[in-house]
Motif scaffolding. Structure first.
Motif, PDB file in Angstrom:
ATOM      1  N   ARG A  44       0.868  -1.178   0.000  1.00  7.72           N
ATOM      2  CA  ARG A  44       0.000   0.000   0.000  1.00  7.72           C
ATOM      3  C   ARG A  44       0.902   1.224   0.000  1.00  7.72           C
ATOM      4  O   ARG A  44       1.806   1.325   0.823  1.00  7.72           O
ATOM      5  N   GLN A  91     -15.984   6.291   1.014  1.00 13.22           N
ATOM      6  CA  GLN A  91     -15.129   7.281   1.676  1.00 13.22           C
ATOM      7  C   GLN A  91     -15.011   8.489   0.759  1.00 13.22           C
ATOM      8  O   GLN A  91     -15.046   8.358  -0.458  1.00 13.22           O
ATOM      9  N   PHE A 126       0.463  12.041  -0.023  1.00 15.13           N
ATOM     10  CA  PHE A 126      -0.144  13.025   0.865  1.00 15.13           C
ATOM     11  C   PHE A 126      -0.649  14.247   0.097  1.00 15.13           C
ATOM     12  O   PHE A 126      -1.687  14.801   0.438  1.00 15.13           O
ATOM     13  N   GLY A 143      -0.077   6.585   8.170  1.00 16.94           N
ATOM     14  CA  GLY A 143       0.441   7.547   9.131  1.00 16.94           C
ATOM     15  C   GLY A 143       1.472   8.466   8.512  1.00 16.94           C
ATOM     16  O   GLY A 143       2.051   8.173   7.479  1.00 16.94           O
ATOM     17  N   HIS A 144       1.669   9.577   9.138  1.00 19.84           N
ATOM     18  CA  HIS A 144       2.618  10.576   8.657  1.00 19.84           C
ATOM     19  C   HIS A 144       3.103  11.345   9.864  1.00 19.84           C
ATOM     20  O   HIS A 144       2.307  11.611  10.761  1.00 19.84           O
ATOM     21  N   THR A 188      -5.014   4.826   6.954  1.00 16.86           N
ATOM     22  CA  THR A 188      -3.796   5.546   6.599  1.00 16.86           C
ATOM     23  C   THR A 188      -2.605   4.843   7.210  1.00 16.86           C
ATOM     24  O   THR A 188      -2.735   4.173   8.235  1.00 16.86           O
ATOM     25  N   TYR A 213      -5.927   8.726  -3.110  1.00 26.03           N
ATOM     26  CA  TYR A 213      -4.593   8.944  -2.537  1.00 26.03           C
ATOM     27  C   TYR A 213      -3.829   7.653  -2.257  1.00 26.03           C
ATOM     28  O   TYR A 213      -2.620   7.699  -1.994  1.00 26.03           O
ATOM     29  N   ALA A 214      -4.480   6.493  -2.308  1.00 35.13           N
ATOM     30  CA  ALA A 214      -3.829   5.244  -1.917  1.00 35.13           C
ATOM     31  C   ALA A 214      -3.976   4.174  -2.996  1.00 35.13           C
ATOM     32  O   ALA A 214      -5.061   3.971  -3.539  1.00 35.13           O
ATOM     33  N   ASP A 259     -12.312  10.348   0.596  1.00 36.38           N
ATOM     34  CA  ASP A 259     -10.905  10.598   0.287  1.00 36.38           C
ATOM     35  C   ASP A 259     -10.312   9.611  -0.717  1.00 36.38           C
ATOM     36  O   ASP A 259      -9.174   9.217  -0.617  1.00 36.38           O
ATOM     37  N   GLU A 269       0.669   5.589  -0.236  1.00 33.69           N
ATOM     38  CA  GLU A 269      -0.212   6.756  -0.122  1.00 33.69           C
ATOM     39  C   GLU A 269       0.549   8.007  -0.517  1.00 33.69           C
ATOM     40  O   GLU A 269       1.720   8.159  -0.168  1.00 33.69           O
TER      41      GLU A 269
END
Length: 157
Positions: free
Chosen positions: A60, A86, A64, A111-112, A109, A91-92, A88, A62
């Motif tokens: 996966r 969803q 940002f 994470g970031h 997500t 982005y993925a 969003d 993503e």
């Protein structure tokens, strides 16, 4: 502090958290998943080993911030009343050995910020998947299936 020292520190921190980091040889260091990002910090990726989530392994990634237009949502990305699963979407990207590459319907997500970066020109192989970092994005593949994703574009094959 040189790059090898930084990689060793990141590897030690990630392994104590149960997530492998990318080592200086381009191979994963222990655990059932690895997490890494692009040097720009705009892309985060994870490779999950087969069985780590109770199923087959997958990748996966993503983005940002992106400027590309994602493909239309597939029918499975809508609820029965026509509402998107969803908001969003786009982005993925996921990649599996069985299904190839596709955009995730949204949600979840990695994470970031990401603390382990794959330098431009470097590759990491884990669970049969190989991901390579380049100035034009990150490319991941397994067999004949692959994707490339960047801020400006994507390719699915």
């Amino acid at each position: 502090m040189n790059v090898r020292t930084i990689i060793r520190l990141v590897t030690a921190a990630a392994c104590t958290a149960g997530i492998a980091a990318v080592g200086p040889t381009g191979t994963a260091q222990a655990a059932d998943q690895i997490l890494f990002g692009s040097p720009s910090g705009n892309i985060a990726c994870a490779i999950f080993a087969e069985g780590s989530d109770g199923g087959a392994g997958y990748v996966r990634c993503e983005v940002f911030e992106y400027t590309y237009t994602p493909p239309p949502r597939p029918p499975g990305c809508y609820l029965p009343d026509g509402t998107p699963v969803q908001s969003d979407y786009g982005y993925a990207i996921h990649l599996s050995k069985a299904h190839g590459a596709w955009f995730n319907c949204g949600g979840g997500t990695l994470g970031h910020p990401i603390n382990s970066f794959l330098p431009y020109g470097a590759s990491v192989t884990f669970g049969g998947f190989t991901c390579t970092s380049a100035r034009d994005g990150i490319r991941c593949g397994v067999g004949s299936k692959s994707f490339r994703i960047s801020r400006a574009a994507y390719e699915l094959s």
